[in-house]
Design an enzyme around this catalytic site. Structure first.
Site: not given
Ligand code: GAR
Length: 197
Positions: A110, A142
Site C-alpha cells: 500500500h 485481513t
C-alpha cells in the site's frame, strides 16, 4: 521446500515484475501465477513474456457481485495452489470470505505509511496533511481494508516541491525495494516488522 507464489494485479504490474525478478537463485519461493481482474492489464503480457502462467477474470460482467467474481478468480488460483498470495496493485476490495480463505498467506503493498491513509489518493492526502514523511507498507491482508499486521515499511522525506505525481513516482521506487525484501522474509517464515533503510 520452495514456496509457490501467486500475484494479483490490476495494472502495469511494476511491483509484480520486481517480485518475479527477485524469486531466483537461493530465494525460498517461485512465481506460479499472475492473475488480474483486467484482461488488458499490461502486467499480464509482461508476466507471460517471462514464462509465467497468467489468468484474467474481468470483474465487470459480475456487476458488483463480489462473491461471484471471487469464485471465478479462485478457479485458476486454486489450480495454481500457491502457498503465498501477493496483491500488487490489485484494485478490487475483497470479501471477508475470500480473505479468510487466504488469511495468513496473503500480502498487500500500500502506498502510504499505514495506518495513515488507507484507501485511495494517498499521496495527495499526505501532502494536504503537511506530512514531513511518506512511504509505503507491506502488510498481511485481513478483512478490514488496508489493515492487518505490518511486515515492512520504507520512508522518504517529503520535499517542498513535491506533487502527488512526484511522490507517487518516488514511493513506487521504494515499493520496488520493499516488497521483494518482505516477500523473501515472509517465505522464510519471518513475520517480524522491518523498516527498510
Ligand atoms: C502501487 O503504487 C501500489 O502500491 C498501489 O498501486 C500501485 C500499483 O503499481 N496499490 C494500491 O493503491 C492498493 N490499494 P504497479 O501496478 O506498477 O505495481
Amino acid at each position: 521446500m520452495t514456496k509457490r507464489v501467486a500475484i494479483l494485479i490490476s495494472g502495469g504490474g511494476s511491483n509484480m515484475l520486481r517480485l518475479v525478478e527477485s524469486m531466483v537463485g537461493d530465494h525460498p519461493a517461485r512465481p506460479v501465477l499472475v492473475a488480474s481482474n483486467d484482461p488488458e492489464a499490461g502486467g499480464l503480457k509482461r508476466a507471460a513474456e517471462m514464462g509465467i502462467a497468467t489468468a484474467a477474470v474481468d470483474h465487470r460482467p459480475f456487476k458488483g457481485d463480489r462473491p461471484a467474481f471471487e469464485a471465478a478468480l479462485s478457479a485458476p488460483l486454486e489450480e495454481a495452489a500457491p502457498d503465498i498470495l501477493c496483491l500488487a496493485g490489485f484494485m478490487r476490495v475483497l470479501t471477508p470470505g475470500f480473505v479468510a480463505r487466504w488469511q495468513g498467506r496473503m500480502l498487500n503493498i500500500h502506498p502510504s505509511l499505514l495506518p495513515k491513509y488507507k484507501g485511495l489518493n494517498t499521496h495527495a492526502r499526505a501532502l494536504e496533511a503537511g506530512d514531513a514523511e511518506h512511504g509505503c507498507t507491506v502488510h498481511e491482508v485481513t478483512p478490514e481494508l488496508d489493515d492487518g499486521p505490518i511486515l515492512g515499511q520504507a520512508c522518504l522525506a517529503i520535499a517542498p516541491g513535491d506533487t502527488p505525481e512526484s511522490l507517487a513516482s518516488r514511493v513506487l521506487t521504494l515499493e520496488h525495494r520493499l516488497y521483494p525484501d518482505v516477500l523473501r522474509r515472509f517465505a522464510q517464515g519471518d513475520r517480524s516488522f522491518h523498516q527498510l533503510s
